[in-house]
Each structure stands twice: as C-alpha cells, then as structure tokens.
Write a protein that holds these residues in place. Structure first.
Motif, PDB file in Angstrom:
ATOM      1  N   PHE A 142      48.301  15.429  38.880  1.00  0.00           N
ATOM      2  CA  PHE A 142      46.902  15.829  38.680  1.00  0.00           C
ATOM      3  C   PHE A 142      46.195  16.097  40.008  1.00  0.00           C
ATOM      4  CE2 PHE A 142      42.389  14.687  37.380  1.00  0.00           C
ATOM      5  CZ  PHE A 142      42.192  15.842  36.630  1.00  0.00           C
ATOM      6  N   ARG A 143      46.855  15.753  41.106  1.00  0.00           N
ATOM      7  CA  ARG A 143      46.241  15.810  42.445  1.00  0.00           C
ATOM      8  C   ARG A 143      45.476  17.114  42.729  1.00  0.00           C
ATOM      9  NH1 ARG A 143      49.174  17.509  47.021  1.00  0.00           N
ATOM     10  NH2 ARG A 143      51.023  17.364  45.719  1.00  0.00           N
TER      11      ARG A 143
ATOM     12  N   HIS B 276      41.987   6.510  34.927  1.00  0.00           N
ATOM     13  CA  HIS B 276      42.533   7.686  35.598  1.00  0.00           C
ATOM     14  C   HIS B 276      41.520   8.841  35.585  1.00  0.00           C
ATOM     15  CE1 HIS B 276      45.293  10.799  36.856  1.00  0.00           C
ATOM     16  NE2 HIS B 276      46.189   9.867  37.110  1.00  0.00           N
ATOM     17  N   PRO B 277      41.311   9.489  36.738  1.00  0.00           N
ATOM     18  CA  PRO B 277      40.347  10.596  36.768  1.00  0.00           C
ATOM     19  C   PRO B 277      40.652  11.679  35.711  1.00  0.00           C
ATOM     20  CG  PRO B 277      40.908   9.970  39.001  1.00  0.00           C
ATOM     21  CD  PRO B 277      41.804   9.156  38.089  1.00  0.00           C
ATOM     22  N   TYR B 278      41.929  11.825  35.338  1.00  0.00           N
ATOM     23  CA  TYR B 278      42.236  12.792  34.286  1.00  0.00           C
ATOM     24  C   TYR B 278      41.640  12.345  32.949  1.00  0.00           C
ATOM     25  CZ  TYR B 278      44.754  15.822  31.087  1.00  0.00           C
ATOM     26  OH  TYR B 278      45.066  16.718  30.110  1.00  0.00           O
TER      27      TYR B 278
ATOM     28  N   CYS C 214      47.331   5.692  39.073  1.00  0.00           N
ATOM     29  CA  CYS C 214      46.376   6.242  40.041  1.00  0.00           C
ATOM     30  C   CYS C 214      46.279   5.285  41.220  1.00  0.00           C
ATOM     31  CB  CYS C 214      45.003   6.419  39.381  1.00  0.00           C
ATOM     32  SG  CYS C 214      43.742   7.003  40.520  1.00  0.00           S
TER      33      CYS C 214
ATOM     34  N   CYS D  66      42.168  17.052  41.066  1.00  0.00           N
ATOM     35  CA  CYS D  66      41.439  15.789  41.062  1.00  0.00           C
ATOM     36  C   CYS D  66      40.416  15.761  42.186  1.00  0.00           C
ATOM     37  CB  CYS D  66      42.407  14.624  41.220  1.00  0.00           C
ATOM     38  SG  CYS D  66      41.584  13.015  41.141  1.00  0.00           S
TER      39      CYS D  66
ATOM     40  N   CYS E  88      48.051  10.304  47.447  1.00  0.00           N
ATOM     41  CA  CYS E  88      48.353  10.903  46.139  1.00  0.00           C
ATOM     42  C   CYS E  88      49.552  11.847  46.188  1.00  0.00           C
ATOM     43  CB  CYS E  88      47.120  11.589  45.577  1.00  0.00           C
ATOM     44  SG  CYS E  88      45.720  10.462  45.467  1.00  0.00           S
TER      45      CYS E  88
ATOM     46  N   ALA F 208      41.215  12.917  44.868  1.00  0.00           N
ATOM     47  CA  ALA F 208      42.536  12.784  45.508  1.00  0.00           C
ATOM     48  C   ALA F 208      42.404  12.487  46.999  1.00  0.00           C
ATOM     49  CB  ALA F 208      43.330  14.062  45.290  1.00  0.00           C
TER      50      ALA F 208
END
Ligand SMILES: Nc1ncnc2c1ncn2[C@@H]1O[C@H](COP(=O)(O)OP(=O)(O)O)[C@@H](O)[C@H]1O
Ligand SMILES: [Mg+2]
Length: 345
Positions: A289-290, A249-251, A320, A293, A300, A296
């Motif tokens: 989180f979009r 996940h990018p987070y 994701c 992010c 998303c 995104a």
C-alpha cells in the motif's frame, strides 16, 4: 474444536501467466466457526475471489500453484482429489456468486435446478426434493414460490434471481456458505434485504458464512470478524468493532472513508481512496500500500509482518510499521473515518 468449521493457514495462490507470476493470494490465514460471519473486504483485485474460489477448488488449473492449507472440519481442501472435492462442493461448502447468471442454467426451470442439485447428493424422490426447493425459495423471500419454481431464470428480476441462487446454495444445508459480492449488482434496497436474509440464515442454522465485498459499509451489520485484504495480503484483521472503531492500517482508514452509508436514505457512497491498487505481477516491494499511503516512511520498503500490535487485543492483527499511538494520532487528524467518527457523514 467442534465449533471450528474452517481453518485456513498460510494460503498462497500463484498463477503463471505469459507476463510472469501473479501472486494473487499471499499468505492468508483465518478461521471460521459455526454461527459466524467472516467478511473479506478490499478493493477490486485484492485476491478475495481467488481466496474463496480456491476453497471451493475452482481455481485449480495447470497454471495455478498452491501452498499452505485449508481444512474443512479437518479435511484438507487444497490437496484433496477432484472427485472428493466434488462431493464436498455444494454439500459441505457452497457459494453464492456475484453474477447469478453464471451459476444458473438458462434452459432449466429454477425449481428443477434446485431439485437436481439435491438429488445429485441425496436419495430423495422428485416430489420430496421439490417440496424442499419450494420451502427454500419461500425462506429466501420469493413470493408464490410454488408457482415461481416453474419459471426460468430470465423470468426473474435481478434481486429475485439472486435469491434463487441463495436457495440453490442452501439446498444441501452446507456448513460453510460463501457469498462473493452477492449484492454488488443489485440496487441498494435489495442489497439490504439480501444481507438481512444472510443474517437470519446464520441465526437459524449453525453454518458459518464468508462474506466477500469491496465495501466495508455493507458488512457493518452482518460480520462478526473482518479481514481487510490489499494486493493479495491481509493487511488487517479483527472483530467488527476493532476494525470499525480502532482501525490500525491506513488502508482500512481509506476503506472506512469510502463506505456506503447504509444508515442513510438513500444509502450514500463516499469518495474512494485516491490511486489504484498495484498489479500483482510486480507489486511494490515492502508494504504494497506504500505508494498510495499518505503515512508511508522509509521503513515501509520492508514488509511488515501481520501481527498483534494493539495491547489487550491479541486477535486484532495488522501489517503496518507505524506505532499504535502514532496511528491513533494521525487517524484523528485524517478525520475521515466515516463510521468511527461520523465525520465523513
Ligand atoms: N486464473 C488467473 N490467472 C491469472 N491471474 C488471475 C487469475 N485469477 C485471478 N487472477 C488475478 O488475481 C488477482 C486477484 O483477483 P481476485 O481474487 O479476483 O480479486 P478480487 O476478488 O479481490 O477483486 C487479480 O490481479 C486477478 O487479475
Ligand atoms: Mg472478486
């Protein structure tokens, strides 16, 4: 399963406030086995404390709503009566808080506080309970424990007070120990020592530990499994290696890029993720989180299900929409995944 201590399923916690509903914990599921350390990681406000405090029954209030289930060795915690919870709390499931002041009485000698807690649950003499208290204080690394048991909380340094609280939490040998950011207020050398103690304890007893922190770097050494939370939801979960070496996940990438490098002297804090987590009163639709992010895209705006997407890793889950191959490519390009690549060092 005899080794299963805790089974949390689709836990939801909502608070009714004057401004509207706060969805503090939204569909969180995880398990904890004996001898295991599970880390809950995420920025401030992601719902970590509400999750663990709910397990202890500490979020119960007229404006709180609960759904889902949390079973401690088969016993339901969410709906159980307050009296039953009081017996479980401390004895079966205990918590170390971020701020030791809040759980220690300022007007009572620390030894007596541990003695009182033991005697509230077990029929033992004062002298026996005091021997146990001193022994616990030694175990968590408090020197001259027998003398120090006669001191008041304010006579201890921050790090030593934290240890007193750990001794108190361990006094009834709980099967589940929750540590909610126990090291945040401490200087980094003491943080490392306390973490080492939690690790030793896990190895010496067959309890399970839930370790809560906003800093992934801190758990690199202690956790077996990691749940990454963002705005009340789990966005990724997996083994420590899966999260550190193949984060999906990018987070999580952002968190890995902003860890404290405990392997550096002095330990070094890397830059945080740009932007702020949303208010849980009106979190963005779809992936929360979009808005922050960099990866995104249109899809998303729908909420991705928490699911297994990496082949051969059925327990590695994420929320994701990006394709796994695409994630891997972008992650390389982003190149700031500190521990995984060493690039951010
Ligand atoms: N009693 C409460 N009433 C309303 N909102 C709350 C309450 N307790 C926590 N929250 C909100 O729930 C969210 C999650 O908080 P928390 O679990 O403390 O986050 P974390 O521990 O990850 O920093 C926050 O937005 C917080 O403001
Ligand atoms: Mg918290």
């Amino acid at each position: 399963m005899a080794d299963r201590l805790l089974d949390v399923e689709s836990l939801k916690v909502t608070f009714a406030t004057e401004d509207g509903l706060v969805h503090a914990v939204d569909d969180v599921s995880f398990t904890l086995d004996r001898g295991e350390v599970v880390a809950l990681v995420g920025e401030s406000g992601s719902g970590k404390s509400v999750t663990v405090m709910t397990l202890m029954g500490l979020t119960r209030s007229p404006n709180a709503r609960f759904a889902g289930s949390a079973r401690l060795q088969g016993d339901e915690l969410i709906s159980c009566p307050d009296e039953k919870l009081e017996q479980i709390r401390g004895k079966e499931i205990a918590m170390i808080f971020q701020d030791p002041i809040s759980s220690l009485s300022p007007v009572m000698r620390v030894g007596d506080q541990i003695v009182e807690q033991i005697r509230a649950h077990e029929k033992v003499s004062k002298a026996q309970a005091m021997d146990r208290a001193v022994n616990l204080m030694e175990r968590v690394g408090i020197p001259r424990a027998r003398d120090r048991a006669r001191s008041y909380p304010h006579e201890f340094s921050g790090g030593m007070r934290q240890r007193v609280m750990i001794a108190l939490a361990l006094s009834l040998s709980p099967s589940v120990l929750i540590a909610d950011e126990p090291t945040t207020a401490l200087d980094v050398t003491i943080q490392a020592q306390i973490l080492q103690e939690i690790k030793d304890l896990r190895e010496q007893s067959d309890s399970g530990v839930i370790f809560v922190t906003h800093d992934l770097g801190v758990v690199a050494d202690v956790a077996d499994r990691v749940l990454v939370m963002y705005a009340g939801r789990v966005v990724e979960q997996g083994t420590l290696d899966e999260i550190f070496y193949d984060p999906q996940h990018p987070y999580t990438w952002g968190l890995l890029g902003s860890v404290t490098r405990m392997d550096r002297t002095p330990p070094r804090r890397l830059p945080a993720i740009p932007g702020l987590p949303p208010s849980l009163l009106n979190a963005p639709e779809g992936c929360h989180f979009r808005p922050r992010c960099p990866h995104a895209f249109d899809r998303c705006t729908e909420v991705p299900a928490l699911g297994s997407r990496v082949s051969g890793a059925p327990e590695h889950l994420d929320r994701c929409w990006l394709e796994v191959s695409e994630k891997r490519r972008r992650r390389e390009v982003e190149g700031r995944i500190g521990l995984a690549t060493g690039a951010a060092a």
